[in-house]
Write a protein that holds these residues in place. Structure first.
Motif, short mmCIF file in Angstrom:
data_model
loop_
_atom_site.label_atom_id
_atom_site.label_comp_id
_atom_site.label_asym_id
_atom_site.label_seq_id
_atom_site.Cartn_x
_atom_site.Cartn_y
_atom_site.Cartn_z
N PRO A 164 0.81 -1.28 -0.01
CA PRO A 164 -0.06 0.02 -0.13
C PRO A 164 0.70 1.07 -0.07
N GLY A 165 0.42 2.35 -0.64
CA GLY A 165 1.10 3.42 -0.61
C GLY A 165 2.26 3.72 -1.80
N LEU A 166 2.17 2.67 -2.86
CA LEU A 166 3.22 2.80 -3.75
C LEU A 166 2.65 3.90 -4.82
N LEU A 167 3.84 4.78 -5.54
CA LEU A 167 3.54 5.50 -6.87
C LEU A 167 4.19 4.81 -7.67
N ILE A 168 3.51 4.11 -8.90
CA ILE A 168 4.06 3.31 -9.98
C ILE A 168 3.64 3.98 -11.33
N LEU A 169 4.58 4.28 -12.15
CA LEU A 169 4.49 4.96 -13.20
C LEU A 169 4.56 3.79 -14.52
N CYS A 170 3.58 3.87 -15.50
CA CYS A 170 3.78 2.86 -16.49
C CYS A 170 4.89 3.13 -17.43
N GLY A 171 5.50 2.09 -17.85
CA GLY A 171 6.66 2.08 -18.63
C GLY A 171 6.27 1.85 -20.19
N ASN A 172 5.08 1.78 -20.29
CA ASN A 172 4.57 1.68 -21.70
C ASN A 172 4.67 3.29 -22.48
N ALA A 173 5.32 3.59 -23.58
CA ALA A 173 5.71 4.75 -24.09
C ALA A 173 4.48 5.41 -24.36
N GLU A 174 3.43 4.75 -24.89
CA GLU A 174 2.17 5.46 -25.30
C GLU A 174 1.40 5.86 -24.14
N CYS A 175 1.80 5.37 -23.06
CA CYS A 175 1.04 5.84 -21.68
C CYS A 175 1.68 7.07 -20.92
N LYS A 176 2.92 7.35 -21.60
CA LYS A 176 3.63 8.82 -21.17
C LYS A 176 3.59 8.86 -19.69
N LYS A 177 4.02 7.49 -18.89
CA LYS A 177 4.22 7.46 -17.36
C LYS A 177 3.39 7.72 -16.69
N SER A 178 2.05 7.24 -16.97
CA SER A 178 0.82 7.35 -16.28
C SER A 178 0.88 6.64 -14.95
N ALA A 179 0.30 7.35 -14.03
CA ALA A 179 0.13 6.74 -12.83
C ALA A 179 -0.75 5.68 -12.61
N PHE A 180 -0.10 4.36 -11.99
CA PHE A 180 -1.16 3.54 -11.93
C PHE A 180 -2.12 3.94 -10.80
N GLU A 181 -3.51 3.46 -10.89
CA GLU A 181 -4.38 3.52 -9.92
C GLU A 181 -4.70 2.48 -8.95
N ALA A 182 -4.70 2.77 -7.66
CA ALA A 182 -5.30 1.59 -6.97
C ALA A 182 -6.45 1.02 -7.36
N VAL A 183 -6.92 -0.41 -7.23
CA VAL A 183 -7.84 -1.02 -7.84
C VAL A 183 -8.65 -1.46 -6.33
N GLU A 184 -10.01 -1.08 -6.36
CA GLU A 184 -10.68 -1.29 -5.04
C GLU A 184 -11.14 -3.04 -5.15
#
Length: 237
Positions: free
Chosen positions: A217-237
């Motif tokens: 819990p409490g991680l900031l994860i940025l997507c490595g997919n170039a097309e996602c432009k380092k979008s932040a992963f969102e917590a899934v309920e």
């Protein structure tokens, strides 16, 4: 970094072997023969399968190879590493139990098996892509067999411990152990946030490509997919 008593070779390859054994039983009914798992820095690929690539000099036998590219271990979510392994295991299953297409081609039988075990083939890595072809990606089907098997695996505290500190260009990560070239942390794809409840794992999902990963819990994860432009992963309920 201070030296430890851990044998990196045994640990790194043991983790991959443990995942192979787990998925072989959970998704393939144990039909895939043991193979030689290797780490190869093959350009522009996360991994590959090569049938009967290694020979035993004494026993006069052969075994397949599943190669994993450690260059990406530090820049993609654990889920994608495990997807790569199962993708290549499906090639191994087809070689021994089905009818593979021509070299490098992902045919309908392979695609059907992937879908049956919970990985949707897609040449784009996203919904709506072609399911067969030369170069194929995939994405996890929500609540499918692969995701269920992965959740069971991660409950055992499974991890991929070692990763290449120098990933391919464009996917650089922070030099968390000190960088000889003096790079700062601006390229980091995984950064811990302030401490919170760390007793349980949480599921995170990229809002762009849908890739999922589990973590504290409490991680900031940025997507490595170039097309996602380092979008932040969102917590899934």
């Amino acid at each position: 970094m201070a030296a430890t008593n851990i044998d990196p070779t045994t640990q790194a390859y043991g983790e991959l072997q443990a995942a192979f054994v787990h998925y072989n039983g959970a998704l393939f009914d144990g039909q895939i023969p043991h193979c030689l798992i290797t780490m190869q820095r093959e350009k522009r690929t996360y991994g590959y399968f090569s049938s009967r690539r290694f020979a035993n000099r004494q026993e006069k036998t052969m075994t397949d190879e599943i190669a994993m590219n450690p260059s990406y271990f530090g820049v993609v979510p654990l889920l994608e590493i495990l997807q790569t392994l199962v993708h290549e295991m499906t090639h191994a299953w087809q070689f021994h139990c089905g009818k593979p297409g021509r070299r490098g081609y992902h045919n309908k039988e392979w695609a059907d098996k992937m879908e049956a075990i919970g990985l949707m083939p897609s040449d784009t890595g996203r919904p709506g892509g072609k399911k067969t072809g030369e170069k194929m990606a995939d994405y996890a089907i929500e609540n499918g067999p692969f995701m269920q098997a992965t959740e069971a695996l991660l409950k055992t505290d499974f991890r991929i411990t070692w990763f290449d500190r120098h990933p391919p260009a464009g996917t650089e990560i922070a030099a968390i152990f000190g960088d000889d070239e003096g790079d700062d942390d601006s390229g980091s794809l995984i950064q811990p946030l302030p401490a919170g409840n760390r007793s349980n794992r949480e599921k995170y999902r990229c809002p762009g490509c849908g890739s999922q990963v589990w973590g504290k819990p409490g991680l900031l994860i940025l997507c490595g997919n170039a097309e996602c432009k380092k979008s932040a992963f969102e917590a899934v309920e």
